[in-house]
Design an enzyme around this catalytic site. Structure first.
Site, PDB file in Angstrom:
ATOM      1  N   VAL A  97      -5.146 -25.529 -45.603  1.00  0.00           N
ATOM      2  CA  VAL A  97      -5.791 -25.137 -44.358  1.00  0.00           C
ATOM      3  C   VAL A  97      -6.219 -24.106 -44.584  1.00  0.00           C
ATOM      4  CG1 VAL A  97      -3.890 -26.506 -43.253  1.00  0.00           C
ATOM      5  CG2 VAL A  97      -3.562 -23.993 -43.725  1.00  0.00           C
TER       6      VAL A  97
ATOM      7  N   TYR B 197       4.644 -10.989 -42.491  1.00  0.00           N
ATOM      8  CA  TYR B 197       4.956 -12.288 -41.484  1.00  0.00           C
ATOM      9  C   TYR B 197       5.232 -12.166 -40.322  1.00  0.00           C
ATOM     10  CZ  TYR B 197       7.706 -16.837 -40.598  1.00  0.00           C
ATOM     11  OH  TYR B 197       7.914 -17.814 -39.975  1.00  0.00           O
TER      12      TYR B 197
END
Length: 259
Positions: free
Chosen positions: A64, A155
């Site tokens: 992706v 993150y």
């Protein structure tokens, strides 16, 4: 569902939450497209779904983070449907590094998969959904998109970015028949969490049970979230009855995050 099944794309569908979402959407009658980097894992999930009676399951090995590969996937789908009815951006990675030791490569890797991947898929999906006048986009974020956690600054930042994209895109698409929402799981019973437990054990010398207890301590229910529980939330957002729900970030975390 109509006589001809609507199509749903799930990225990161080879395991864990992505696999659970794909199975749930297949059970709802969607023709499901499993996308991910590992062809063998996708084929294994597809075989399981087909054995369960879900005939229309397709596999697409792709990265992706590569916009061209994502566009190629949607081009292939153009021959099967005017536009996918549902797109679930589940592909993601995590990693733990104290901020003072973090290198740019780590920061960049978190954003490349967790943010750029969502951007590439949405950019391919939205024009097609606009033309069709209908679409459901669900981004699998995290409670890390709603609060902070130590030692995972990259993150956390990436998942906050996913929430921001979800809210902005929902407003742009509000009058076009497209909804854009996010689900935000807490620590879930997945391979990713198992890897986190192993990292805690390796770095601190704690036992696996002690490491798991540390992760579940933030969940008022005192447990890991099950992938099927996240899949249920996605299935609802993907359904007709959630047409007035857009721009939302729904925590699936046992009460860890509340408004």
């Amino acid at each position: 569902m109509t006589a001809r099944a609507a199509h749903a794309i799930v990225t990161g569908a080879g395991r864990g939450i992505g696999a659970a979402i794909a199975a749930r959407l297949a059970a709802e009658g969607f023709a499901v497209h499993l996308a991910g980097r590992t062809a063998a894992a996708l084929e294994a999930q597809a075989a399981e779904l087909r054995a369960g009676g879900h005939a229309e399951v397709h596999c697409h090995a792709l990265d992706v983070t590569d916009a061209a590969q994502v566009e190629q996937l949607f081009t292939r789908l153009d021959a099967l449907c005017a536009a996918p009815a549902v797109v679930v951006n589940n592909a993601g990675i995590s990693g733990s590094v104290p901020f003072h030791r973090m290198e740019h490569a780590h920061w960049q890797s978190m954003f490349s998969v967790n943010v750029d991947g969502v951007f590439h898929v949405c950019r391919a999906a939205v024009p097609r959904m606009r033309e069709a006048g209908y679409g459901r986009i669900v981004n699998v974020a995290s409670t890390a998109g709603l609060k902070g956690y130590a030692y995972v600054a990259a993150y956390v930042s990436a998942k906050h970015a996913v929430i921001g994209l979800t809210r902005a895109l929902a407003l742009e698409c509000a009058r076009s028949g497209i909804t854009v929402n996010a689900v935000c799981p807490g620590f879930a019973d997945t391979d990713m969490t198992a890897e986190t437990v192993r990292n805690i054990v390796d770095k601190t010398g704690r036992t696996e049970s002690e490491a798991l207890a540390e992760l579940t301590a933030g969940n008022p229910q005192g447990r890991l979230v099950q992938p099927g529980e996240v899949a249920d939330a996605v299935a609802w957002l993907a359904g007709e009855g959630a047409g007035a729900v857009t721009g939302q970030s729904i925590a699936v975390a046992g009460g860890e995050v509340t408004p």
